[in-house]
Write an enzyme that holds these catalytic residues in place. Structure first.
Site, PDB file in Angstrom:
ATOM      1  N   ARG A 297       1.083  -1.298  -0.175  1.00 53.05           N
ATOM      2  CA  ARG A 297      -0.444   0.095  -0.301  1.00 53.05           C
ATOM      3  C   ARG A 297       0.874   1.403   0.030  1.00 53.05           C
ATOM      4  O   ARG A 297       0.827   2.389  -1.012  1.00 53.05           O
ATOM      5  CB  ARG A 297      -0.655  -0.146   1.251  1.00 53.05           C
ATOM      6  CG  ARG A 297      -2.426   1.457   1.620  1.00 53.05           C
ATOM      7  CD  ARG A 297      -2.499   0.829   2.413  1.00 53.05           C
ATOM      8  NE  ARG A 297      -3.846   1.914   2.599  1.00 53.05           N
ATOM      9  CZ  ARG A 297      -3.525   3.610   3.022  1.00 53.05           C
ATOM     10  NH1 ARG A 297      -2.470   4.472   3.046  1.00 53.05           N
ATOM     11  NH2 ARG A 297      -4.754   4.270   3.066  1.00 53.05           N
TER      12      ARG A 297
ATOM     13  N   ASP B 117     -12.400  -2.639  -3.435  1.00 56.72           N
ATOM     14  CA  ASP B 117     -13.377  -1.904  -2.591  1.00 56.72           C
ATOM     15  C   ASP B 117     -14.843  -2.192  -3.663  1.00 56.72           C
ATOM     16  O   ASP B 117     -15.011  -1.844  -4.199  1.00 56.72           O
ATOM     17  CB  ASP B 117     -13.184  -0.455  -2.038  1.00 56.72           C
ATOM     18  CG  ASP B 117     -13.705  -0.593  -0.713  1.00 56.72           C
ATOM     19  OD1 ASP B 117     -13.222  -1.110   0.350  1.00 56.72           O
ATOM     20  OD2 ASP B 117     -14.736   0.282  -0.894  1.00 56.72           O
TER      21      ASP B 117
ATOM     22  N   TYR C 126     -23.594   5.128   1.583  1.00 52.66           N
ATOM     23  CA  TYR C 126     -22.166   5.432   1.486  1.00 52.66           C
ATOM     24  C   TYR C 126     -22.126   6.944   0.154  1.00 52.66           C
ATOM     25  O   TYR C 126     -21.638   7.766   0.744  1.00 52.66           O
ATOM     26  CB  TYR C 126     -21.089   4.784   0.698  1.00 52.66           C
ATOM     27  CG  TYR C 126     -20.812   4.232   2.187  1.00 52.66           C
ATOM     28  CD1 TYR C 126     -20.272   4.592   2.933  1.00 52.66           C
ATOM     29  CD2 TYR C 126     -21.098   2.749   1.892  1.00 52.66           C
ATOM     30  CE1 TYR C 126     -19.298   3.680   4.302  1.00 52.66           C
ATOM     31  CE2 TYR C 126     -20.610   1.455   2.999  1.00 52.66           C
ATOM     32  CZ  TYR C 126     -19.841   2.345   3.715  1.00 52.66           C
ATOM     33  OH  TYR C 126     -18.915   1.241   5.007  1.00 52.66           O
TER      34      TYR C 126
HETATM   35  O1  1CP Z   1      -6.206   1.689   4.502  1.00 50.66           O
HETATM   36  C1  1CP Z   1      -6.372   0.883   4.052  1.00 50.66           C
HETATM   37  O2  1CP Z   1      -5.341   0.389   3.643  1.00 50.66           O
HETATM   38  C2  1CP Z   1      -7.731   1.089   3.666  1.00 50.66           C
HETATM   39  C3  1CP Z   1      -9.180  -0.563   4.239  1.00 50.66           C
HETATM   40  C4  1CP Z   1      -9.201  -0.771   3.505  1.00 50.66           C
HETATM   41  C5  1CP Z   1      -8.613  -1.965   2.778  1.00 50.66           C
HETATM   42  C6  1CP Z   1      -7.951  -3.188   3.397  1.00 50.66           C
HETATM   43  C7  1CP Z   1     -10.969  -0.597   3.208  1.00 50.66           C
HETATM   44  C8  1CP Z   1     -11.646   1.165   2.944  1.00 50.66           C
HETATM   45  N1  1CP Z   1     -11.212  -1.329   1.695  1.00 50.66           N
HETATM   46  C9  1CP Z   1     -10.587  -2.889   1.807  1.00 50.66           C
HETATM   47  C10 1CP Z   1     -10.799  -3.253   1.380  1.00 50.66           C
HETATM   48  C11 1CP Z   1     -11.610  -4.667   1.018  1.00 50.66           C
HETATM   49  N2  1CP Z   1     -13.110  -3.970   0.801  1.00 50.66           N
HETATM   50  C12 1CP Z   1     -11.968  -5.317   0.679  1.00 50.66           C
HETATM   51  C13 1CP Z   1     -10.955  -6.421  -0.408  1.00 50.66           C
HETATM   52  C14 1CP Z   1     -10.898  -8.167   0.187  1.00 50.66           C
HETATM   53  C15 1CP Z   1     -10.769  -8.785   1.065  1.00 50.66           C
HETATM   54  O3  1CP Z   1     -11.773  -9.290   2.442  1.00 50.66           O
HETATM   55  O4  1CP Z   1      -9.609  -8.763   1.297  1.00 50.66           O
HETATM   56  C16 1CP Z   1     -13.537  -6.291   0.589  1.00 50.66           C
HETATM   57  C17 1CP Z   1     -14.405  -6.924   0.303  1.00 50.66           C
HETATM   58  C18 1CP Z   1     -13.981  -4.302   1.034  1.00 50.66           C
HETATM   59  C19 1CP Z   1     -15.523  -4.732   1.116  1.00 50.66           C
HETATM   60  C20 1CP Z   1     -16.053  -3.371   1.456  1.00 50.66           C
HETATM   61  N3  1CP Z   1     -15.851  -1.637   1.920  1.00 50.66           N
HETATM   62  C21 1CP Z   1     -17.158  -3.329   2.913  1.00 50.66           C
HETATM   63  C22 1CP Z   1     -17.774  -4.510   2.780  1.00 50.66           C
HETATM   64  C23 1CP Z   1     -17.225  -5.880   3.558  1.00 50.66           C
HETATM   65  C24 1CP Z   1     -17.230  -5.293   5.195  1.00 50.66           C
HETATM   66  O5  1CP Z   1     -16.318  -4.768   5.972  1.00 50.66           O
HETATM   67  O6  1CP Z   1     -18.130  -4.768   5.684  1.00 50.66           O
HETATM   68  C25 1CP Z   1     -17.809  -2.172   2.999  1.00 50.66           C
HETATM   69  C26 1CP Z   1     -18.690  -1.557   3.904  1.00 50.66           C
HETATM   70  C27 1CP Z   1     -16.318  -1.314   2.499  1.00 50.66           C
HETATM   71  C28 1CP Z   1     -15.849   0.790   2.807  1.00 50.66           C
HETATM   72  C29 1CP Z   1     -14.963   0.363   3.223  1.00 50.66           C
HETATM   73  N4  1CP Z   1     -13.942   0.692   2.172  1.00 50.66           N
HETATM   74  C30 1CP Z   1     -12.404   0.573   3.248  1.00 50.66           C
HETATM   75  C31 1CP Z   1     -12.970   0.996   4.431  1.00 50.66           C
HETATM   76  C32 1CP Z   1     -12.230   0.762   5.799  1.00 50.66           C
HETATM   77  C33 1CP Z   1     -14.087   0.911   4.947  1.00 50.66           C
HETATM   78  C34 1CP Z   1     -15.202   0.493   5.842  1.00 50.66           C
HETATM   79  C35 1CP Z   1     -15.512   1.510   6.044  1.00 50.66           C
HETATM   80  C36 1CP Z   1     -16.865   1.793   7.252  1.00 50.66           C
HETATM   81  O7  1CP Z   1     -16.856   1.444   8.300  1.00 50.66           O
HETATM   82  O8  1CP Z   1     -17.900   2.655   6.972  1.00 50.66           O
END
Ligand code: 1CP
Length: 352
Positions: free
Chosen positions: A37, A74, A151
């Site tokens: 990253r 994402d 969102y």
């Molecule tokens: O700082 C960083 O490096 C970013 C953190 C991060 C990561 C690792 C985000 C931002 N997204 C991801 C990857 C991601 N997001 C995956 C990758 C595949 C895996 O599982 O390994 C997946 C499937 C998601 C899906 C996702 N994004 C969801 C649904 C799943 C869940 O956790 O409920 C949601 C709600 C998001 C939005 C999102 N994107 C990132 C974050 C930190 C969030 C959650 C924010 C929040 O809580 O509102």
């Protein structure tokens, strides 16, 4: 029939041991993820560079004996492709530069063309499939229409998504207009991922559980069912198992199982045995260890895994997972303890 135990379990076929993968398995708890990253410069660049997205997708597969890989991306790629402008700052959550606040904002939205506007995702899927050499299947995914709408309206994360709920209550027609264009986008996006090589598809309805029962039916479930049905008319997608994960929606398991999906993801607030008794005859189940268990001692982690597997029993159709994503503060060694415990107990229970 496939000989990958993850795909066999989704089809409720017999397996030698319970398959396991972990939501957010590629993520901030892994030092190798943080290094890639940093090289990418930002989370969005990481997602938009297929070689780097492929690299982080494979990191947990190299480290642990997992039974599936999940595309690194994402759920907010779709709003980004619709022009809302996604950024994710280190330590903060995702942010959309142009939230949807008026009827005119929403009326102007159109569904992105996956092979044009989300080409980088399809290229990542193709590259990951090539690099996986069929070691484990690849899961593609998208957010649910309701969760994406949350969102898109709020512009960022929220504990209650009050603005999104207010729009649904005050102006349901406009909310349905938004959900309709997002549902069409999600269907096309998932179908394109299947065509590009994704071997299972998952829809994350992370915020479905915020809705009261009637609203859940009208604003979340209805669109999940539409996606499950619409995917049946896409060549590659119709034979690709679909997993629906509606967090906090255990009251609606039967209705979710009736959508035509192959499997339901479960959060940790329901016992696996109870969920199996309710819907295990119709769909496979995926889950559902409390992610907080990964903060416990190795002996406790192993005992919790054993108890969950025993509760599900030797019935077909279980994919082990957490009940939500692995958190950034988890020690990667504890993740190994959990995966090893699933292998050992899952083999004992299934006789493999
Ligand atoms: O700082 C960083 O490096 C970013 C953190 C991060 C990561 C690792 C985000 C931002 N997204 C991801 C990857 C991601 N997001 C995956 C990758 C595949 C895996 O599982 O390994 C997946 C499937 C998601 C899906 C996702 N994004 C969801 C649904 C799943 C869940 O956790 O409920 C949601 C709600 C998001 C939005 C999102 N994107 C990132 C974050 C930190 C969030 C959650 C924010 C929040 O809580 O509102």
């Amino acid at each position: 029939m496939s000989d990958h135990r993850f795909l066999r379990a989704l089809a409720r076929q017999p397996v030698d041991r319970t398959p396991v993968w972990i939501m957010r398995q590629a993520g901030r708890y892994l030092p190798e993820y943080r290094a890639t990253r940093a090289r990418a410069g930002s989370f969005v660049n990481l997602c938009k560079t297929p070689e780097l997205a492929c690299e982080v997708t494979l990191q947990p597969i190299a480290r642990y004996p997992l039974d599936a890989a999940i595309l690194f991306s994402d759920i907010l790629t779709i709003p980004d492709a619709m022009g809302l402008g996604l950024s994710v700052e280190e330590g903060a959550g995702p942010r959309l530069a142009k939230p949807m606040r008026t009827h005119a904002d929403i009326a102007a939205l159109t569904a992105p063309d996956p092979e044009m506007d989300l080409r980088y995702v399809m290229d990542a899927v193709r590259l990951i499939r090539r690099e996986l050499h069929d070691k484990v299947p690849l899961i593609g995914f998208a957010g649910s229409p309701w969760t994406l709408a949350c969102y898109m309206i709020e512009g960022q994360g929220s504990a209650s998504f009050a603005r999104a709920k207010a729009l649904a209550l005050d102006d349901p027609a406009t909310m349905h207009k938004l959900l309709d264009v997002v549902a069409r986008s999600v269907t096309a996006y998932l179908a394109a991922q299947a065509a590009a090589g994704a071997q299972a598809l998952m829809v994350f309805d992370t915020w479905g559980g915020l809705l009261a029962p009637d609203m859940f039916g009208e604003f979340s479930l209805h669109y999940l069912a539409r996606i499950a049905q619409s995917l049946q008319s896409h060549n590659a997608a119709k034979s690709t198992p679909l997993i629906l994960f509606s967090k906090g929606a255990n009251a609606h398991l039967e209705a979710l199982a009736d959508t035509g999906c192959a499997a339901l993801g479960l959060d940790w607030t329901i016992a696996l045995g109870e969920a199996r008794a309710r819907v295990g005859g119709r769909v496979a189940l995926q889950g559902n260890l409390d992610p907080a268990v990964l903060q416990a001692t190795p002996a406790v982690i192993a005992a919790e895994v054993e108890a969950a597997l025993a509760d599900f029993g030797a019935h077909p159709g279980h994919v082990f997972n957490l009940g939500h994503g692995v958190t950034p503060d988890v020690d990667p060694e504890r993740v190994k303890v959990m995966v090893d415990a699933v292998h050992a107990a899952g083999r004992r229970i299934r006789g493999g």
